[in-house]
Each structure stands twice: as C-alpha cells, then as structure tokens.
Design an enzyme around this catalytic site. Structure first.
Site, short mmCIF file in Angstrom:
data_model
loop_
_atom_site.label_atom_id
_atom_site.label_comp_id
_atom_site.label_asym_id
_atom_site.label_seq_id
_atom_site.Cartn_x
_atom_site.Cartn_y
_atom_site.Cartn_z
N GLY A 1 0.84 -1.20 0.00
CA GLY A 1 0.00 0.00 0.00
C GLY A 1 0.87 1.23 0.00
O GLY A 1 1.94 1.26 0.57
N GLY B 1 0.53 5.81 -0.24
CA GLY B 1 -0.34 6.98 -0.30
C GLY B 1 0.40 8.23 0.11
O GLY B 1 1.62 8.27 0.21
N GLY B 2 -0.36 9.32 0.35
CA GLY B 2 0.22 10.62 0.64
C GLY B 2 0.90 10.69 1.98
O GLY B 2 1.71 11.59 2.22
N GLY C 1 2.46 7.87 3.60
CA GLY C 1 3.49 6.88 3.83
C GLY C 1 3.28 5.62 3.01
O GLY C 1 2.47 5.57 2.08
N THR C 2 4.03 4.56 3.37
CA THR C 2 4.00 3.30 2.64
C THR C 2 3.82 2.15 3.62
O THR C 2 4.35 2.19 4.73
CB THR C 2 5.33 3.12 1.86
N VAL C 3 3.06 1.13 3.20
CA VAL C 3 2.84 -0.06 4.03
C VAL C 3 3.53 -1.26 3.37
O VAL C 3 3.34 -1.50 2.18
CB VAL C 3 1.33 -0.34 4.22
N LYS D 1 3.90 -0.08 8.72
CA LYS D 1 3.60 1.24 8.15
C LYS D 1 4.81 2.16 8.36
O LYS D 1 5.27 2.36 9.47
CB LYS D 1 2.37 1.85 8.81
N ASP E 1 -11.91 8.58 10.45
CA ASP E 1 -11.77 8.23 9.03
C ASP E 1 -12.42 6.88 8.75
O ASP E 1 -11.80 5.97 8.20
CB ASP E 1 -10.30 8.22 8.64
#
Length: 745
Positions: free
Chosen positions: A424, A426-427, A429-431, A445, A542
C-alpha cells in the site's frame, strides 16, 4: 594627443572585428548542418524551423506540420491559426502559448474571461511529463478534461487559503496553489475553473481563480501570482510530436531517410521519431541529414592532447607519442616508458598504498557503525522512545501487549524495505508486508513525515491503541523508533479491504446479505467500543470501506487509527482542522470544525449505503445527481424507490424487511444535525437485533429528508482527481483532505 586618439580608435576597430569574427564562428559552429529542405525558410526570428515543419507545402512533410511566420513581428504560428509557437525541436517537442482560464468575483458575481481548450491533430499529443495542470487562488477548484486515444479523462485539484500567511513561496501543494498531472496520449483538453464559496470567506487580498496548463519549468508559484496573473493571458505549453501512424517495428522500409540515423518509439502518442546515431548530428528527417561530428576539431574529445586525436566516422581514437604508453585518454592517459627497476619500486609503493587504503576502509566502517548507532539512539529519543519506556515501566501498558522492535529486525523482515514488499502507498506513507523471525506475517507502516510537536500525543496513542483488545480491531503489535520517522507494526490481514470486495463485480457476488449485515454489525460494535467502552474515548475520524479489512472468514477488522483523536473525559467535542475522506465527511464537522463521536456515526452511515448498494461513496463517472451516494440515497428514499439502487446480489425473498430497516438506520445516521443521529451503541444494538431476526429495537423521529439533502455541503466533486485508494493499515490515502479552520459555511 591627436595621434593617441587615432591609435586608440584603431585598437577599438580591431577589437570590434575580432568580436564579430568570434560571433560568426560561434554561429557557424552551432549551425553546421541544415535543418530545413533546400530553398526553404529555416528560421523565423530566433526560432528554427526544422523539417518536417515548413512554411510552404513543398517545405513540410504534411499539412499538420505547416507553420506561418509573421516577419514583421518575428512570431511563428501553427498553420493558419493564431496559436503562437515559441520553439520547434528535433527531439520531438514543440512549445506553444496557451490561454489562461480566469474566474473573478466582484460583489458576489462571477466574471469568467474564457474556458481555454486545445485540440491537436493526429501527429501531436500534449506532453504529460513536461507540463503540469495548475490552479492558483484562495477559494478555487479547477479541472481539465478531454480525450486520450479513444477514451475520455477528467482530473483536477483544489487550492484554498484564508490569509497570505498560509502561502509558501515556491510551494504549490494546495495552499493558494495546487498542481496535478494528466495521463499520456492526450490530444484534446478543456480547462474550467470555479470557486467553492464565491470568495465570500476570505479578505480582499484575492478574489480571482486561475487555471492553466503550463510547462513545468516555466512557472514557479509566488504570493504575487494571486494578483499579477490578471495581466497574463498566455503561458507556454509543451506538445510532443511524431511522424507516421505506425511504430518502428511495424513501419515498412527505411523509416528514417538519413544514413547514420535510427527509429525511436516515443513514450507519448502514436507514430515514431528519428534520431541521429551517436557521434552524428543534424536533421535525421532529411536525406543525408545526419553528419559526422568531428570531435577533434570541436574539442569535445577526451584525448590527453588534441594533436593525438584522430577523427573517425561516428567516433574518434586517441594515441600517445613515441616512447609513451597508455590509451591516450584523460589527463594521465600517456606515461613515459619505465625500466624494470622503476617498475619494481612502483609495485612496492602500490602495495603499501593498497594496505593503507584497506586500513582506512576498516577505520571508516568502524566509524560508520558507531555513527549509525548514535543516529539510531538520536532517532529513538527524538521519536519519544524514552517516554514510551517510562510509560511501560509504570505499567501503563503491559510489555506483552506492545513490542519495541529494532530497525534491523524490521529491515530483515521486509528485505531492507524492498519495493516488492509494498502492499500500500499513499500521501502519508508506505505499508510493507513483512515476515518476522518467528515467522509471523505482519504489516509495517512507514510514515513519510512526523510532526515533532506531536510526539507525546503519538506515544499516548500508541499506548492506548496497544491496550485495545477487540476481536474486530486490527491489532497494533508494536513500533520501531530507531528511524527518522516511527514505524508501526500491525497484524497482517490477508483478504483485503471491504471496498475492494464491494466494488469488484466478481467479489461482490460472494458477499450475500447475511455476510454484509454481519460486517456492518461487527464494525458498529468496534465504533461503539471506541466511543463508550475504551478507557479513554476514541473518535476514529476516518471511517470508510477502505479502512475495514476482511480476514479469511470475512470478519471485519477496523484499521487506520492514524487520524484518530483521544477525547478527554471532560470534553464532548474537539476543535480540529477538518480531516477525512470526501464522500464520508460529516457535513456538520466540515461547517463547524467541531469533531464529535457523531462524526463517526455519519461516516458509518455512508458505509451502510455502500453495503446496501455496492456503489462508491463518491463516483465522478456518474451523473451529477448520483455522484454523492449520501445525497442520492436520501433523494431515492424520498421518492420511495429504495430497491432501485439496492445491490441485486443481496435482494431475495424474505430479507426485504431487513434491508428496509438498515436503509432507515442509514438515514438516521446521515441526519445533517449530529444531535439527531443515534449513538454508535444504539446503531450496534439495532444491527445485532436485525441479525437475530428481530425488528427495530428503538425508533426515532423522522427528519424531513428534503431538509437533509439541501443542508449537505454542496461541494463540486468535479474538481477532484479520484477516489480513495488505501491499504487499510494507515492513513496514507491520496484523497485525504486537511482544510484550514475558518468556520462553517
């Protein structure tokens, strides 16, 4: 005195002639090959006109490559249009001037200057690497749409600010300025710009919005752009060009006319381009247009001395003079021949130097190891490691419930964070997927940035989240604080997100009504636990289908507490900047900036609608009235046409009453006033009752649906670039928003 003046005048004349000769030599050096066909105009002012472009039919390859030169102004135009060209390059690019879209407000009324568009012919495509779609304004949204190959596309962004203090010189990341890219193969585009609030929420320092497609290197954002762009009508845009309709592999015959040239497939657009081979320069589209570069004469060789350089076709060779050895290249390419004694001494000296270098390398490695150890300790303390150890020592959290991992263990688990382990991105970070030494599979994460002022809050949240013991919450196993930003380690959930199942035709068939009702009840139970049963109440902030994972038994696992807020016992609501995902955001929260537990209730209501309909919370490819799932649901419910939008996969004999009950519950959750929404505890009880076959366990006064639909924030979703994409393990989604606090609309 007169003699001296005459002498000075003669010296000045000689110097002027010398400068003119240098200029002529420079011009000849830069134009030592033809760019146009014989007897064709090859320049317009300072702009070169290389073939396949030309000013007359016999001078260009095809009509689309025709240009017109206004010799009185030295301006070049595309064919017989008013599109002004500023550069024609043999590298497959050209530059043109494109209009700016402007939208200004005065006394609440809009004044739009134009809606620029650009339509290209078959040989030309808009460069998606050299240009950026840019919005400038403090209450602006804009989008660019058009055609790529045989498909349509739309993308855009939003620029907001409430004062000049929000802006940063040279930064175009959403505050006063935003930028985005377009896909490849675009041959037609239209630009629109507008305002969310008609500039009624900001002071008089700006009342205009601007949208334009501009060469990336030609525009750098400045605060002054909020006003000085009103005087600018056009900005440069880069267009890619090619010839033919086939790729190099499919074109018949010799694709490129010139010898010493080769065919090249462009990354953007159709057709092909020609290039001169290495060691040659010129126009590869002309017969014999590529000519050999004399590296020796032009002094672009690497020989030790120019007199030992020998030009060859496409290259050159170097040599050494008599009694010298070497390849003749570089500053020390030639060395005098030595006798055996000198050679032996050289070997001994070389051996000593090698031994010294090895010692230096070993010393360097040891110093580097110590430096890394100090750096890890620095990051550990900087990220609150000492604070976390103190809390664990005071038994605020059990050591068995949370582990402080070393960075080396997580590097081994992820193969040094190799790109193949990414699950994964996104804006935020990275998983990564990782396998620990005990063979446990985990999700790690890795954040992009961290706020140093929020370290204490981060540690408190880690401690609290580590104590959440709920079967439907993704377990936080531990963290690593030895890196520049903290790493969080979660249990690995293998079956993906609820969103990936609902919005995939094949996977959606597996989720029957019974399973969807179970997922809804489990998710509601988690939110009820966070709001009512946790030691410190937690607002998730969220809630969405991307943050609900499914295990191998299709049990719900709520994730992503990166945006969550701990609520002090003596506070019922928190004043925060608005953060969440479009389509799920509580309209009351967006209006007031006051975060309450009922904000999670609203977002959960949207998740219920996704379970009922199988539709996305926000669908930009649907008609305007269907883009927002919440708005469309309330409209359909008012028309008593609920089952027209319910997913066909879940409707069967005997469950229509349950579906209607869940729809009614979703309507209650979507009430525009938070105080009129049920609590998550009530929602969880209702869903559990429906699972057990019961009917409504409680009833609420109906609220006029029309009032709800009108009261929802009328955000224009056309200006947004996409739907959320998340791994489910952290707040790293690209469409998360953070709006400034300036009150409700």
């Amino acid at each position: 005195m007169v003699f001296e003046r005459v002498k000075n005048m003669q010296a000045l004349i000689v110097l002027s002639m010398f400068i003119i000769m240098l200029a002529m030599a420079s011009t000849l050096a830069t134009q030592n090959f033809p760019v146009a066909k014989p007897n064709c105009i090859d320049t317009c002012g300072d702009i070169r006109i290389p073939f396949p472009f030309g000013t007359t039919p016999e001078c260009y390859l095809d009509r689309e490559f025709g240009v017109t030169c206004n010799h009185s102004t030295s301006k070049l135009f595309w064919m017989d249009t008013t599109v002004e060209l500023t550069d024609l390059s043999l590298d497959g690019h050209l530059k043109l001037l494109q209009f700016i879209a402007k939208n200004c407000y005065k006394n609440g009324k809009s004044s739009r200057s134009n809606g620029p568009s650009l339509q290209l012919t078959k040989y030309f495509t808009v460069s998606n690497t050299a240009n950026k779609f840019t919005i400038v304004g403090c209450d602006a949204y804009g989008y660019v749409s058009g055609n790529r190959l045989k498909r349509r596309f739309t993308t855009g962004c939003t620029a907001m600010c409430s004062s000049l203090d929000d802006l940063t010189e040279g930064e175009c990341a959403g505050a006063g300025c935003c930028q985005t890219i377009i896909p490849d193969d675009v041959w037609n585009l239209d630009i629109e710009v507008g305002s969310h609030f008609n500039y009624t929420r900001i002071s008089n320092f700006s009342n205009c919005s601007y949208a334009f497609f501009v060469e990336d290197n030609a525009f750098k954002f400045s605060k002054a752009n909020l006003t000085n762009l009103s005087d600018v009508t056009k900005l440069p845009t880069v267009v890619d060009w090619s010839i033919g309709n086939e790729t190099c592999e499919k074109v018949t015959g010799n694709a490129c006319l010139s010898a010493n040239s080769h065919c090249h497939n462009p990354k953007n657009g159709n057709g092909y381009n020609c290039r001169c081979s290495d060691g040659f320069e010129g126009n590869p589209y002309l017969t014999n247009g590529c000519r050999d570069i004399d590296e020796c004469t032009d002094k672009i060789h690497k020989c030790t001395k120019s007199e030992y350089c020998y030009n060859t076709q496409g290259s050159y060779t170097c040599s050494c003079p008599k009694n010298y050895d070497g390849d003749g290249r570089g500053d020390y390419g030639c060395s005098k021949k030595q006798n055996i004694k000198i050679a032996s001494i050289s070997i001994v000296v070389a051996g000593g130097i090698i031994a010294l270098l090895l010692a230096i390398i070993l010393l360097y490695l040891e110093l580097k190891r110590r430096s890394q150890r100090k750096t890890k300790l620095k990051f550990f303390l900087q990220n609150g490691g000492h604070m976390l150890q103190e809390k664990l020592a005071r038994r605020e959290a059990s050591p068995e419930m949370i582990t402080i991992f070393s960075s080396s263990k997580l590097q081994m688990a992820t193969n040094n964070f190799h790109s193949s382990m990414i699950i994964g991105r996104g804006g935020f970070g990275t998983v990564y997927r990782g396998v620990l030494a005990d063979r446990r599979t985990v999700a790690i994460k890795r954040s992009i940035r961290v706020d140093p002022t929020q370290i204490e809050q981060f540690i408190n949240e880690v401690v609290v989240l580590s104590q959440i013991n709920h079967r439907n919450v993704v377990t936080l196993l531990g963290c690593c604080l030895e890196t520049d930003t903290p790493l969080l380690v979660y249990e690995f959930i293998s079956n993906g997100t609820l969103s990936s199942h609902l919005h995939n035709e094949a996977k959606a068939r597996v989720l029957d009504w019974k399973m969807r009702l179970k997922i809804a009840a489990e998710t509601a139970g988690v939110l009820s636990y966070l709001h009512s049963s946790a030691s410190i109440p937690i607002i998730h902030r969220d809630v969405k289908s991307d943050n609900i994972l499914l295990d191998h038994n299709f049990s719900a696992k709520v994730s992503d507490f990166g945006s969550s807020k701990l609520v002090p016992v003596d506070l019922a609501q928190l004043s925060t900047i608005v953060q969440g995902t479009f389509g799920y955001l509580d309209p009351e929260y967006m209006q007031t900036n006051q975060l309450t537990e009922k904000s999670d209730v609203y977002s959960f209501g949207v998740v219920l609608l996704e379970l009922l309909t199988g539709r996305r919370a926000l669908s930009l490819d649907r008609p305007v009235e269907e883009k927002s799932l919440a708005n469309y649901f309330l409209f359909v419910l008012k028309q008593d046409k609920l089952f027209e939008i319910v997913d066909d996969h879940i409707v069967c004999v005997g469950n229509t009453e349950q579906i209607s009950a869940v729809a009614e519950l979703a309507k209650e959750c979507l009430n525009v006033k938070g105080e009129n929404r049920p609590s998550m505890k009530e929602v969880a009880m209702e869903l559990e009752g429906l699972m057990l076959g019961g009917k409504h366990s409680w009833a609420r006064d109906a609220v006029d649906i029309e009032e709800e639909a009108v009261s929802l924030l009328p955000i224009d979703y056309n200006g947004m670039s996409g739907v959320s994409s998340s791994s489910g393990y952290g707040s790293i989604c690209r469409d998360h928003i953070v709006l400034p606090i300036y009150g409700g609309r």
